[in-house]
Scaffold this active site. Structure first.
Site, PDB file in Angstrom:
ATOM      1  N   LYS A  22       0.833  -1.195   0.000  1.00  0.00           N
ATOM      2  CA  LYS A  22       0.000   0.000   0.000  1.00  0.00           C
ATOM      3  C   LYS A  22       0.875   1.255   0.000  1.00  0.00           C
ATOM      4  O   LYS A  22       0.664   2.164  -0.800  1.00  0.00           O
ATOM      5  CB  LYS A  22      -0.907  -0.020   1.246  1.00  0.00           C
ATOM      6  CG  LYS A  22      -2.059   0.939   1.177  1.00  0.00           C
ATOM      7  CD  LYS A  22      -2.895   0.869   2.456  1.00  0.00           C
ATOM      8  CE  LYS A  22      -3.744  -0.385   2.511  1.00  0.00           C
ATOM      9  NZ  LYS A  22      -4.419  -0.560   3.803  1.00  0.00           N
ATOM     10  N   ARG A  92      -3.203   3.409   8.338  1.00  0.00           N
ATOM     11  CA  ARG A  92      -3.539   2.270   7.480  1.00  0.00           C
ATOM     12  C   ARG A  92      -2.422   1.247   7.450  1.00  0.00           C
ATOM     13  O   ARG A  92      -1.273   1.574   7.197  1.00  0.00           O
ATOM     14  CB  ARG A  92      -3.788   2.760   6.054  1.00  0.00           C
ATOM     15  CG  ARG A  92      -4.611   4.013   5.965  1.00  0.00           C
ATOM     16  CD  ARG A  92      -4.660   4.551   4.542  1.00  0.00           C
ATOM     17  NE  ARG A  92      -5.278   3.613   3.619  1.00  0.00           N
ATOM     18  CZ  ARG A  92      -5.296   3.792   2.303  1.00  0.00           C
ATOM     19  NH1 ARG A  92      -4.721   4.859   1.767  1.00  0.00           N
ATOM     20  NH2 ARG A  92      -5.876   2.899   1.519  1.00  0.00           N
ATOM     21  N   GLY A 101      -8.729  -6.720   3.670  1.00  0.00           N
ATOM     22  CA  GLY A 101      -9.666  -6.859   4.767  1.00  0.00           C
ATOM     23  C   GLY A 101      -9.126  -7.556   5.999  1.00  0.00           C
ATOM     24  O   GLY A 101      -9.844  -7.767   6.956  1.00  0.00           O
ATOM     25  N   MET A 103      -6.237  -6.681   7.842  1.00  0.00           N
ATOM     26  CA  MET A 103      -5.512  -5.874   8.816  1.00  0.00           C
ATOM     27  C   MET A 103      -6.346  -4.631   9.135  1.00  0.00           C
ATOM     28  O   MET A 103      -7.380  -4.410   8.565  1.00  0.00           O
ATOM     29  CB  MET A 103      -4.165  -5.475   8.229  1.00  0.00           C
ATOM     30  CG  MET A 103      -3.357  -6.665   7.786  1.00  0.00           C
ATOM     31  SD  MET A 103      -2.548  -7.448   9.159  1.00  0.00           S
ATOM     32  CE  MET A 103      -1.567  -6.075   9.688  1.00  0.00           C
ATOM     33  N   ARG A 336      -3.643  -1.666  -6.362  1.00  0.00           N
ATOM     34  CA  ARG A 336      -2.880  -2.916  -6.265  1.00  0.00           C
ATOM     35  C   ARG A 336      -3.354  -3.825  -7.378  1.00  0.00           C
ATOM     36  O   ARG A 336      -4.415  -3.607  -7.965  1.00  0.00           O
ATOM     37  CB  ARG A 336      -3.110  -3.576  -4.905  1.00  0.00           C
ATOM     38  CG  ARG A 336      -4.562  -3.950  -4.677  1.00  0.00           C
ATOM     39  CD  ARG A 336      -4.798  -4.537  -3.291  1.00  0.00           C
ATOM     40  NE  ARG A 336      -6.208  -4.478  -2.970  1.00  0.00           N
ATOM     41  CZ  ARG A 336      -6.705  -4.316  -1.743  1.00  0.00           C
ATOM     42  NH1 ARG A 336      -5.901  -4.182  -0.717  1.00  0.00           N
ATOM     43  NH2 ARG A 336      -7.987  -4.302  -1.535  1.00  0.00           N
ATOM     44  N   HIS A 455     -16.650  -7.704   1.508  1.00  0.00           N
ATOM     45  CA  HIS A 455     -15.648  -8.566   2.146  1.00  0.00           C
ATOM     46  C   HIS A 455     -15.804 -10.010   1.676  1.00  0.00           C
ATOM     47  O   HIS A 455     -14.852 -10.653   1.237  1.00  0.00           O
ATOM     48  CB  HIS A 455     -15.793  -8.474   3.663  1.00  0.00           C
ATOM     49  CG  HIS A 455     -14.849  -9.356   4.409  1.00  0.00           C
ATOM     50  ND1 HIS A 455     -15.203 -10.628   4.822  1.00  0.00           N
ATOM     51  CD2 HIS A 455     -13.562  -9.180   4.775  1.00  0.00           C
ATOM     52  CE1 HIS A 455     -14.170 -11.184   5.441  1.00  0.00           C
ATOM     53  NE2 HIS A 455     -13.164 -10.325   5.418  1.00  0.00           N
ATOM     54  N   SER A 763      12.905 -42.973 -12.534  1.00  0.00           N
ATOM     55  CA  SER A 763      11.776 -42.136 -12.132  1.00  0.00           C
ATOM     56  C   SER A 763      11.783 -42.064 -10.613  1.00  0.00           C
ATOM     57  O   SER A 763      11.735 -43.081  -9.936  1.00  0.00           O
ATOM     58  CB  SER A 763      10.473 -42.751 -12.630  1.00  0.00           C
ATOM     59  OG  SER A 763       9.396 -42.004 -12.133  1.00  0.00           O
ATOM     60  N   CYS A 830       7.804 -39.029 -10.293  1.00  0.00           N
ATOM     61  CA  CYS A 830       6.405 -39.458 -10.385  1.00  0.00           C
ATOM     62  C   CYS A 830       5.710 -39.494  -9.033  1.00  0.00           C
ATOM     63  O   CYS A 830       4.546 -39.853  -8.935  1.00  0.00           O
ATOM     64  CB  CYS A 830       6.287 -40.804 -11.073  1.00  0.00           C
ATOM     65  SG  CYS A 830       6.934 -42.153 -10.088  1.00  0.00           S
ATOM     66  N   TYR A 850      11.042 -34.601 -16.993  1.00  0.00           N
ATOM     67  CA  TYR A 850       9.613 -34.369 -16.790  1.00  0.00           C
ATOM     68  C   TYR A 850       9.240 -34.531 -15.323  1.00  0.00           C
ATOM     69  O   TYR A 850      10.018 -35.076 -14.532  1.00  0.00           O
ATOM     70  CB  TYR A 850       8.783 -35.349 -17.650  1.00  0.00           C
ATOM     71  CG  TYR A 850       8.913 -36.777 -17.195  1.00  0.00           C
ATOM     72  CD1 TYR A 850       8.050 -37.303 -16.225  1.00  0.00           C
ATOM     73  CD2 TYR A 850       9.915 -37.604 -17.701  1.00  0.00           C
ATOM     74  CE1 TYR A 850       8.192 -38.598 -15.770  1.00  0.00           C
ATOM     75  CE2 TYR A 850      10.061 -38.901 -17.258  1.00  0.00           C
ATOM     76  CZ  TYR A 850       9.202 -39.401 -16.292  1.00  0.00           C
ATOM     77  OH  TYR A 850       9.348 -40.667 -15.828  1.00  0.00           O
TER      78      TYR A 850
HETATM   79  P1  ADP Z   1      -7.680  -2.085   3.551  1.00  0.00           P
HETATM   80  O1  ADP Z   1      -6.288  -2.510   3.529  1.00  0.00           O
HETATM   81  O2  ADP Z   1      -8.545  -2.956   4.383  1.00  0.00           O
HETATM   82  O3  ADP Z   1      -8.233  -1.861   2.180  1.00  0.00           O
HETATM   83  P2  ADP Z   1      -7.335   0.731   3.808  1.00  0.00           P
HETATM   84  O4  ADP Z   1      -6.162   1.212   4.552  1.00  0.00           O
HETATM   85  O5  ADP Z   1      -7.241   0.767   2.349  1.00  0.00           O
HETATM   86  O6  ADP Z   1      -7.743  -0.711   4.317  1.00  0.00           O
HETATM   87  O7  ADP Z   1      -8.533   1.610   4.293  1.00  0.00           O
HETATM   88  C1  ADP Z   1      -9.845   1.277   4.013  1.00  0.00           C
HETATM   89  C2  ADP Z   1     -10.581   2.451   3.427  1.00  0.00           C
HETATM   90  O8  ADP Z   1     -10.495   3.569   4.276  1.00  0.00           O
HETATM   91  C3  ADP Z   1     -10.029   2.942   2.126  1.00  0.00           C
HETATM   92  O9  ADP Z   1     -10.502   2.213   1.065  1.00  0.00           O
HETATM   93  C4  ADP Z   1     -10.546   4.344   2.086  1.00  0.00           C
HETATM   94  O10 ADP Z   1     -11.862   4.356   1.585  1.00  0.00           O
HETATM   95  C5  ADP Z   1     -10.569   4.741   3.517  1.00  0.00           C
HETATM   96  N1  ADP Z   1      -9.423   5.592   3.780  1.00  0.00           N
HETATM   97  C6  ADP Z   1      -8.192   5.261   4.148  1.00  0.00           C
HETATM   98  N2  ADP Z   1      -7.387   6.330   4.267  1.00  0.00           N
HETATM   99  C7  ADP Z   1      -8.154   7.381   3.948  1.00  0.00           C
HETATM  100  C8  ADP Z   1      -7.912   8.781   3.838  1.00  0.00           C
HETATM  101  N3  ADP Z   1      -6.722   9.290   4.082  1.00  0.00           N
HETATM  102  N4  ADP Z   1      -8.940   9.571   3.478  1.00  0.00           N
HETATM  103  C9  ADP Z   1     -10.145   9.034   3.225  1.00  0.00           C
HETATM  104  N5  ADP Z   1     -10.438   7.759   3.303  1.00  0.00           N
HETATM  105  C10 ADP Z   1      -9.457   6.931   3.640  1.00  0.00           C
HETATM  106 MG    MG Z   2      -7.774  -0.639   0.958  1.00  0.00          MG
HETATM  107 MG    MG Z   3      -9.683  -2.810   6.254  1.00  0.00          MG
END
Ligand code: ADP
Ligand code: MG
Ligand code: MG
Length: 878
Positions: A22, A92, A101, A103, A336, A455, A763, A830, A850
Site C-alpha cells: 500500500k 492504514r 480486509g 488488517m 494494487r 468482504h 523415475s 512421479c 519431466y
Molecule cells: P484495507 O487494507 O482494508 O483496504 P485501507 O487502509 O485501504 O484498508 O482503508 C480502508 C478504506 O479507508 C479505504 O478504502 C478508504 O476508503 C478509507 N481511507 C483510508 N485512508 C483514507 C484517507 N486518508 N482519506 C479518506 N479515506 C481513507
Molecule cells: Mg484498501
Molecule cells: Mg480494512
C-alpha cells in the site's frame, strides 16, 4: 541510523519490502502525479523491531515520528491543534503482500471532543463532523482497545430503528452526538479507560495497534492459507484524510480496471455517496454501479477512467483501485493488482498479451497456479438445474463454483461441522474478517447484503471459493438460525446448492458435471507449454483419468500402477490363488488368467497414449494387501480356493510381516516369484505388439520398483528381456520399449552411476524416497510432524513439499551422476511432489526431463514448470 519512516515523496513501487504494498504504491502514484492525499509510511522493519522488542516503539522511531509529523504539518499547512486548518489522518496497515480486509485501518484520527466542534464549525456541517467522530470512536475502540465492534454496531442500529432512519446518513447531528456520548461510555465500561483526547497519543496507540494486529488470529490464519511469511511484517501509513462523507457531492468507492469475475476489459466498480472508508466493502448499503457515476458526476467519472487506464498501463496488470470523492474532487487512495477469479485471470492475461501490454512470458507469471486448479472445478448440470427448486435469484455471482452442503449460520459451526467431515455452506447477512476460518471451512458463502466488492466477495475470490452476495430476496436470521425465502423457510443443516457463476441458490443437492474450458484457457496453456522446459506427465490408470490428463495437456503417462488392476472381484481371486499356491505350477496357472486381464488393461492404456510414452510400474505393494481380512471373507476364499479354513489362516499368518512397507514388496516380490514380473512384462509387450500391428507405435516404459542394488535390477532385467526377445521372435515383430527403475531408496541414489548404465530411465518416487531418507513412516508421521512444524524443526511437510536439503540433494546428485554416465537416460519424478508448485521450482533447476502428477494437477503443474523456467536458473551439472 536506520530510516524508519519515509514520506510518500521518498518512496516508490520497488520499495514494497520496506513500505508494504500500500505504502509503496501510494508513493508511486504520487510520483505519477495522481491526486493522492499526502502522508508518510512507517516501515515493515519498524514493525518487526516493535514485535521483537517487547511491543514498544523505540525512542528512535518516536523521535522520527515527531520529526515526520512536523514536516508533514508544514507540507499540508495543517495541524492537530489548529483551529484554522485542522489535520486529521488515517492510519492504514499494509504488508508487502496484500491481505485485503485482514488488517486494521483507523480513519479520522485527530478528532476529540474539542476538534469535532472545530470541524463542525469550519465545515458548517455538524452532522458530518459527528459522523467522523463516531466512526473514529468505533474504529479506534475496536482496533486499539479490543472493544467488540458489535457493542457499537448494536447501539447504532437500535438507534436507527428507534427513529426509523433508513440509512446511516439519515441520522441528524444531534443523533450522532448522542451516539458519540454513548460510545465514550462504552470505552469506560469495556476498556476501563476513556477515549484518549490527545491526538499524538491516539496516533502512537494506533500505530502500535496496527503493528500488533500482524500477530492477531485472523492475520495468522490468512497468512497460513496464503503461505505468507510472518517475518515480512506490515508497514503503517499515516495519510491526510479526505472526506467522502461530507454530503452528496462526496462519496467513496472501489473499482477494478477490468471485471474481476469474468475478466472482461471494462471498468468494474461500485461506490456510495456520502459514505466513508469501508462502507462499500462492509456491505452496509448496497452500492451503486460505477456506470451511474457517469450521470451523477460526469467529469469525476471521466477523470477516474483516465486514472484507471494510466494505472493499468503502468502496472501492466488489472488494478484494484480505492477512491474517494470530496466535493466532486477525486482522490486515489490505493491501487494494487486486483484479486480475480481463475477464469478472469486467464482472460485478462490473454487480453493483455493481445493488447500488446505484456509478453507471453509475463502472462504466464500473471496467473497463479492455484487459479488453474480452480478452473477444473465442476459446474452444475444444466438439466439438473432446470429441475431444481430455486430459492434465490437476486444474488450476485461474486465468485464462481458449484457447491452443495448443509446451511450453517456462524463461522464456528462451519468449522466444527467441517471438521466432522460435513460439507457446509456459510450463510450470513454479511461477513467480516472474524469469519475467515469459517469461510475456509465452507464449500460456499452466501450473504444477503453487500456487492461484488464486499468482504465476502473479495475474500472468497481470493480463496477460489464459491460465493453469492447480496441475495436480497431471502432473509438470513442468524439468531433464530433460519432462512426465509419467498416460498418457505430453511433451518440449520438443510441442504442447498449454490451457483457462484450465476448467483443463484437452489434447494437440495444439484448434480454437477465436469468443467468446460474456454478458448482462452487453451491459448494460455499453449503459451505455458511453449515457455516450459520440463514435460508434464500424469499418474493414471483408468481410461477416464487418462483421457482427462491428455485433455489437460499431459505429454505421456509417468506412472501406471498395476496393483489397482488386481482389485476387481474376478482378478482378486486369481491373485489370491497365485499368492496362496504352494507350487510354481499352480502359481503360473493363476498368473496366466491374470495376464489376460492385464493385457486388456494395457491395451486400453497404451492405445489411449498412442505414441506418447507410458511408464508401467510392475507390481509393487506387499502381497498381504491382497489377502482377505474378515473371517467371512476368509471362509469364502477358502471355499473358492478349495482349501480348509485353518490351512488358509495358517498360510495368511505365514505371510504376516512386522513392517510390511520395509518388507516383501516391490522388486523383492519378483526375486522370490520371478514369474510375476515376467508375466507382466509379457502382457505389456504383447499388447504393444498387437497395437503395432494396428499401426499404433506405442512406447511402453517398463518400470521395476524399489530397486536398491544393481544386481537386483540386472537379474530381473535379464529375465524380462529374455522373455521379450522370445516373444518378438514368436510374433516376428520387434517392440519399442524401455526398461528402467523407480528411484525410491537412498541406496539406489548412492549407486546411481552404476545403476544408470543399466537403465533406460529413472523415475523418482518421492513418497518412498522421503520416507526412507528421513526414516519417517508416511502413515505415522501425522503423530509428530505438527510438533516439528510448530517448533520450527521442519518448515515444510516433506510429504507435500520437497525437502530440499536432504531428499532434494539426493535427487540432484542422482540426476547429475546418471546423466554423466548415460546422457540419453530419461529422468522424471512421479511421486506426489511432481505436482507441487514449490517442488517443481526446484526440479526445474535440475537436468530432469519431466514431472508426473495426477491428471487434475497437470495444468497447474504445466504452469508451474513454465513459471519456473521464466524465473530461470539451473543448477550446474558437474
Ligand atoms: P484495507 O487494507 O482494508 O483496504 P485501507 O487502509 O485501504 O484498508 O482503508 C480502508 C478504506 O479507508 C479505504 O478504502 C478508504 O476508503 C478509507 N481511507 C483510508 N485512508 C483514507 C484517507 N486518508 N482519506 C479518506 N479515506 C481513507
Ligand atoms: Mg484498501
Ligand atoms: Mg480494512
Amino acid at each position: 541510523m536506520t530510516k524508519y519512516i519515509y514520506a510518500f515523496d521518498e518512496g516508490k513501487k520497488a520499495m514494497k519490502d520496506l513500505l508494504g504494498g500500500k505504502g509503496a504504491n501510494l508513493a508511486e502514484m504520487k510520483r505519477l502525479g495522481l491526486p493522492v492525499p499526502d502522508g508518510f509510511t512507517l516501515t515493515t522493519q519498524a514493525c518487526i523491531e516493535y514485535l521483537n522488542h517487547g511491543s514498544k516503539l523505540s525512542e528512535e522511531v518516536m523521535e522520527s515520528l515527531h520529526e515526520q509529523l512536523e514536516a508533514f504539518s508544514k507540507r499540508t499547512k495543517k495541524s492537530f491543534s489548529s483551529e484554522e486548518a485542522l489535520l486529521l489522518v488515517s492510519v492504514r496497515s499494509g504488508a508487502k503482500i496484500s491481505m485485503p480486509g485482514m488488517m486494521d485501518t483507523i480513519l479520522n484520527l485527530g478528532l476529540n471532543d474539542n476538534n469535532v466542534k472545530i470541524l463542525a464549525e469550519k465545515t458548517n456541517d455538524e452532522r458530518f463532523a459527528y459522523d467522523c467522530y463516531r466512526r473514529l470512536l468505533q474504529m479506534f475502540g475496536e482496533v486499539v482497545y479490543d472493544i467488540p465492534m458489535a457493542l457499537f454496531d448494536t447501539y447504532f442500529n437500535q438507534y436507527k430503528s428507534r427513529y426509523h432512519y433508513q440509512n446511516d446518513a439519515d441520522i441528524p447531528a444531534e443523533g450522532l452526538r448522542e451516539i458519540c456520548e454513548y460510545y465514550k461510555n462504552v470505552y469506560l465500561e469495556e476498556a476501563y479507560k476513556p477515549f484518549p483526547q490527545e491526538p499524538i497519543v491516539q496516533l502512537t496507540e494506533a500505530i502500535e495497534a496496527v503493528f500488533k494486529s500482524w500477530d492477531n488470529d485472523r492475520a495468522r490464519v490468512y497468512r497460513q492459507l496464503n503461505e505468507i511469511p510472518y517475518g515480512i511484517g506490515t508497514a503503517v501509513n499515516i495519510q491526510e484524510m479526505v472526506f467522502g462523507n461530507s454530503g452528496n457531492q462526496s462519496g467513496t468507492g472501489v473499482a477494478f480496471t477490468r471485471n474481476p469475475v469474468t475478466g472482461e476489459a471494462k471498468l468494474f466498480g461500485e461506490y456510495l455517496l456520502n459514505a466513508q472508508g469501508e462502507d462499500v466493502v462492509a456491505g452496509i448499503r448496497t452500492p451503486k454501479n460505477i456506470e451511474t457515476l457517469k450521470v451523477q458526476m460526469p467529469h469525476v467519472h471521466q477523470q477516474f477512467l483516465k486514472v484507471a487506464q494510466q494505472l493499468e498501463m503502468h502496472y501492466k496488470d488489472m488494478q484494484d483501485i480505492e477512491f474517494t470523492i470530496e466535493n466532486e474532487q477525486l482522490y486515489i487512495l490505493q491501487t494494487r493488482n486486483g484479486k480475480r477469479t481463475a477464469n478472469a485471470a486467464i482472460h485478462i492475461a490473454v487480453d493483455l498479451v493481445e493488447e500488446g501490454i505484456i509478453s507471453k512470458k509475463e502472462a504466464v507469471m500473471n496467473v497463479e497456479v492455484k487459479s488453474i486448479d480452480q478452473l477444473l472445478h465442476p459446474n452444475f448440470d444444466d438439466n439438473a438445474l432446470e429441475a431444481a427448486t430455486i430459492i434465490s435469484k437476486m444474488g450476485l455471482p461474486a465468485s464462481p463454483g458449484a457447491a452443495s452442503g448443509q446451511i450453517v449460520f456462524s463461522a464456528e459451526t462451519a468449522k466444527l461441522k467441517a471438521e466432522q467431515g460435513a460439507h457446509v455452506i456459510l450463510m450470513r447477512p454479511e461477513t467480516s474478517p472474524e469469519d475467515i476460518e469459517g469461510m475456509i471451512a465452507s464449500k460456499a458463502i452466501v450473504t444477503t447484503h453487500g456487492g461484488m466488492t464486499s468482504h465476502a466477495a473479495v475474500v472468497a475470490r481470493g480463496m477460489g471459493k464459491c460465493c453469492v452476495t447480496g441475495c436480497s430476496d431471502i432473509e438470513i436470521n442468524i439468531i433464530d438460525k433460519k432462512v426465509t425465502y419467498p416460498n418457505g423457510t430453511l433451518n440449520e443443516g438443510d441442504i442447498i446448492s449454490v451457483d457462484g457463476a450465476k448467483g443463484d441458490i437452489y434447494l437440495d443437492e444439484v448434480k454437477t458435471t465436469k468443467a468446460e474450458r474456454s478458448k482462452d484457457f487453451e491459448t494460455f496453456m499453449q503459451w505455458s507449454e511453449e515457455v516450459a522446459r520440463l514435460d508434464v506427465r500424469m499418474n493414471a490408470e483408468t481410461p477416464q483419468d487418462i483421457q482427462a490428463g491428455y485433455q489437460f495437456g499431459a505429454k505421456g503417462i509417468g506412472l501406471v500402477r498395476t496393483e489397482h488392476m488386481f482389485f476387481g472381484a474376478e482378478r482378486l481371486i486369481e491373485m489370491r490363488r497365485f499368492i496362496l499356491s504352494y507350487t510354481q505350477e499352480n502359481r503360473i496357472n493363476a498368473l496366466n488368467k491374470i495376464k489376460q486381464y492385464q493385457k486388456e488393461d494395457f491395451e486400453t492404456i497404451l492405445k489411449l497414449s498412442g505414441e506418447r510414452p507410458t511408464i508401467i510400474r510392475l507390481l509393487d505393494p506387499p502381497l498381504h494387501e491382497f489377502l482377505p481380512k474378515s473371517t467371512e471373507e476368509k471362509h469364502s476364499v477358502a471355499r473358492q480356493l478349495n482349501v480348509s479354513f485353518s490351512e488358509l489362516e495358517h498360510y495368511i499368518a505365514s505371510l504376516n510381516e512386522v513392517n510390511p512397507m520395509l518388507g516383501h514388496r516391490g522388486c523383492r516380490l519378483a526375486i522370490t516369484y520371478p514369474e510375476l514380473y515376467i508375466m507382466q512384462a509379457e502382457a505389456i509387450v504383447e499388447s504393444a505388439l498387437k497395437l503395432k500391428q494396428q499401426g499404433i507405435d506405442c512406447q511402453p516404459e517398463i518400470m521395476i520398483p524399489l530397486v536398491s542394488s544393481v544386481s537386483e535390477f540386472t537379474t530381473l532385467k535379464a529375465q524380462i528381456i529374455d522373455k521379450i526377445e522370445r516373444l518378438e521372435i514368436e510374433m516376428d515383430e520387434s517392440a519399442h520399449y524401455l526398461l528402467g527403475t523407480m528411484i525410491e531408496t537412498p541406496r539406489a541414489c548412492l549407486i546411481a552411476e552404476d545403476l544408470a548404465k543399466e537403465c533406460d530411465f529413472f523415475s523418482f518416487g518421492t513418497n518412498d524416497l522421503t520416507q526412507l531418507t528421513f526414516g519417517f513412516s508416511r502413515d505415522d508421521a501425522g503423530k509428530f510432524i505438527n510438533a516439528y512444524s510448530e517448533q520450527g524443526i521442519l518448515d515444510i511437510d516433506p510429504f507435500q513439499t520437497l525437502d530440499l536439503e536432504g531428499v532434494g540433494q539426493l535427487i540432484q546428485r542422482t540426476t547429475e551422476q546418471a546423466k554423466s554416465v548415460n546422457p540419453t537416460i530419461k529422468i522424471g519424478v512421479c511421486g506426489e511432489l511432481g505436482g507441487d508448485h514449490r517442488s517443481i521450482q526446484y526440479f526445474n533447476q535440475l537436468e530432469l526431463d519431466y514431472v508426473s502428477c495426477s491428471p487434475f494437477r497437470v495444468p497447474g503443474a504445466l504452469l508451474s514448470t513454465a513459471q519456473s523456467e521464466v524465473k530461470g536458473g539451473r543448477l550446474r551439472v558437474q
